[in-house]
Scaffold this active site. Structure first.
Site, mmCIF file in Angstrom:
data_model
loop_
_atom_site.group_PDB
_atom_site.id
_atom_site.type_symbol
_atom_site.label_atom_id
_atom_site.label_comp_id
_atom_site.label_asym_id
_atom_site.label_seq_id
_atom_site.Cartn_x
_atom_site.Cartn_y
_atom_site.Cartn_z
ATOM 1 C CG HIS A 1 33.651 84.465 94.777
ATOM 2 N ND1 HIS A 1 33.271 84.827 96.038
ATOM 3 C CD2 HIS A 1 32.492 84.255 94.076
ATOM 4 C CE1 HIS A 1 31.946 84.844 96.114
ATOM 5 N NE2 HIS A 1 31.452 84.497 94.939
ATOM 6 C CG HIS B 1 20.992 80.538 92.261
ATOM 7 N ND1 HIS B 1 21.398 79.857 91.143
ATOM 8 C CD2 HIS B 1 19.878 79.906 92.715
ATOM 9 C CE1 HIS B 1 20.560 78.853 90.928
ATOM 10 N NE2 HIS B 1 19.628 78.866 91.861
ATOM 11 C CB SER C 1 29.220 85.659 91.764
ATOM 12 O OG SER C 1 27.894 85.628 92.238
ATOM 13 C CD GLU D 1 18.889 86.624 95.592
ATOM 14 O OE1 GLU D 1 19.941 86.035 95.309
ATOM 15 O OE2 GLU D 1 18.040 86.152 96.381
ATOM 16 C CG ASP E 1 26.480 80.093 94.157
ATOM 17 O OD1 ASP E 1 26.609 79.051 94.826
ATOM 18 O OD2 ASP E 1 26.958 81.193 94.503
HETATM 19 C C1 LIG Z 1 24.807 80.990 97.484
HETATM 20 S S1 LIG Z 1 23.844 82.420 97.329
HETATM 21 C C2 LIG Z 1 24.513 83.249 95.959
HETATM 22 C C3 LIG Z 1 25.889 83.813 96.123
HETATM 23 C C4 LIG Z 1 26.431 84.534 94.914
HETATM 24 N N1 LIG Z 1 26.277 83.746 93.694
HETATM 25 C C5 LIG Z 1 27.895 84.853 95.111
HETATM 26 O O1 LIG Z 1 28.738 84.009 94.789
HETATM 27 O O2 LIG Z 1 28.211 85.966 95.549
HETATM 28 C C6 LIG Z 1 22.344 81.808 96.652
HETATM 29 C C7 LIG Z 1 21.297 82.876 96.368
HETATM 30 O O3 LIG Z 1 20.228 82.271 95.636
HETATM 31 C C8 LIG Z 1 19.009 82.872 96.033
HETATM 32 N N2 LIG Z 1 17.937 81.928 95.688
HETATM 33 C C9 LIG Z 1 17.451 80.913 96.424
HETATM 34 N N3 LIG Z 1 16.534 80.214 95.725
HETATM 35 C C10 LIG Z 1 16.449 80.796 94.503
HETATM 36 C C11 LIG Z 1 15.688 80.507 93.336
HETATM 37 N N4 LIG Z 1 14.835 79.493 93.278
HETATM 38 N N5 LIG Z 1 15.858 81.303 92.253
HETATM 39 C C12 LIG Z 1 16.736 82.347 92.296
HETATM 40 N N6 LIG Z 1 17.481 82.660 93.381
HETATM 41 C C13 LIG Z 1 17.337 81.890 94.469
HETATM 42 C C14 LIG Z 1 19.182 83.103 97.510
HETATM 43 O O4 LIG Z 1 18.318 84.118 97.970
HETATM 44 C C15 LIG Z 1 20.668 83.478 97.608
HETATM 45 O O5 LIG Z 1 20.850 84.870 97.578
#
Ligand SMILES: C[S@@+](CC[C@H](N)C(=O)[O-])C[C@H]1O[C@@H](n2cnc3c(N)ncnc32)[C@H](O)[C@@H]1O
Length: 288
Positions: free
Chosen positions: A18, A41, A109, A127, A173
């Site tokens: 971040h 993500h 993010s 998401e 991510d």
């Molecule tokens: C590491 S977290 C994201 C954190 C966010 N980017 C942040 O920095 O605040 C990863 C997210 O990806 C989602 N996710 C997992 N597999 C996914 C997919 N195939 N496509 C989209 N989102 C997905 C999860 O539910 C989770 O909320």
């Protein structure tokens, strides 16, 4: 899908991701022309540090919690240049909290992106998890610049590129829950780059001692993508089954002067976040 970011929000890996994201967005915003943020993500956007999930792991205490005291006051880094580089991220952390009280919230993010962008910039937050998608969509119903989607990240990246503004930043991510997630993440980066070669891409990766990070970085090096920077922060040496010892970002087309300024941040940040022998890297994986 088992991964929920609420357990991890504000940990050392989030701080690195971040802080760098906030600087990158700030650099894009130096030019008048609008740009787009595509967060493939996105998570839930804003995290309560008082939630059951955060309370269960308390991971944030060794990330965010090392940069703020119990009353929400800044624990400044020992190096002035490094501390200045934290400012955009710190300002947004403080924007979602009440002054003079201990921190209650941590901006993910999406929230950072919303707060750091301008009226003409646009944001797409994707998401897949049904509950997290609903929470995220609920947070931004009134924010007209934001579109929230719920598709596979691979599809979201393809569908949104190139953006109409022809300027932007794409955050990849993934949770890295599956063994082949390094291959899938790199494929996503390559597909995105093919559609939007001038865009800034940030791909986050964990370092746990299972070899994934080395495989991913090596594959990125061989990918043919140009102008690719790596920044990595290890808070302790990686060990098999030793948990998240560090994390990194592969940044394609880092907006100037991100690449030049990161070496000024990493020594003091790694010193603050270390849980043992810390180390850091800022390295070009591919040049022009
Ligand atoms: C590491 S977290 C994201 C954190 C966010 N980017 C942040 O920095 O605040 C990863 C997210 O990806 C989602 N996710 C997992 N597999 C996914 C997919 N195939 N496509 C989209 N989102 C997905 C999860 O539910 C989770 O909320």
């Amino acid at each position: 899908m088992n991964y929920r970011h609420a357990y991890h929000a504000g940990n050392h890996a989030d701080v690195l991701k971040h802080v760098v994201l906030a600087r990158a967005i700030g650099h894009l915003a130096r030019k008048d022309k609008p740009f787009r943020v595509i967060d493939a993500h996105a998570g839930i956007g804003l995290y309560s540090l008082a939630s059951d999930e955060a309370g269960k792991t308390l991971e944030w205490r060794d990330g965010l919690g090392r940069l703020y005291d119990g009353a929400g006051g800044r624990l400044v880094l020992d190096d002035e240049t490094a501390e200045t580089l934290l400012s955009p991220w710190r300002d947004m952390v403080e924007a979602v909290n009440s002054r003079g009280q201990g921190l209650e919230w941590y901006p993910g993010s999406p929230e950072l992106s919303v707060l750091l962008t301008r009226p003409d910039d646009r944001l797409v937050f994707n998401e897949l998890h049904p509950e997290d998608h609903e929470t995220l969509a609920g947070l931004y119903t009134r924010e007209k610049r934001v579109r929230v989607t719920q598709t596979e990240a691979t599809i979201a990246v393809k569908a949104n590129l190139p953006p109409p503004e022809r300027r932007g930043i794409v955050l990849i991510d993934p949770p890295f829950e599956r063994r082949d997630d390094d291959v899938r993440a790199l494929a996503m980066l390559q597909q995105g780059y093919k559609r939007f070669a001038t865009g800034c891409f940030m791909l986050w990766y964990p370092v746990t001692g299972d070899g994934l990070s080395q495989r991913l970085v090596e594959a990125a090096r061989q990918s043919g993508i140009a102008r690719m920077l790596q920044v990595e922060l290890m808070v302790r040496p990686a060990a098999m089954s030793g948990g998240l010892a560090g994390s990194g970002l592969i940044i394609v087309n880092p907006p100037w002067p991100l690449a030049e300024e990161l070496p000024g941040l990493m020594p003091a940040l790694s010193e603050r976040l270390r849980q043992g022998g810390a180390s850091w890297t800022v390295d070009w994986l591919a040049g022009e």
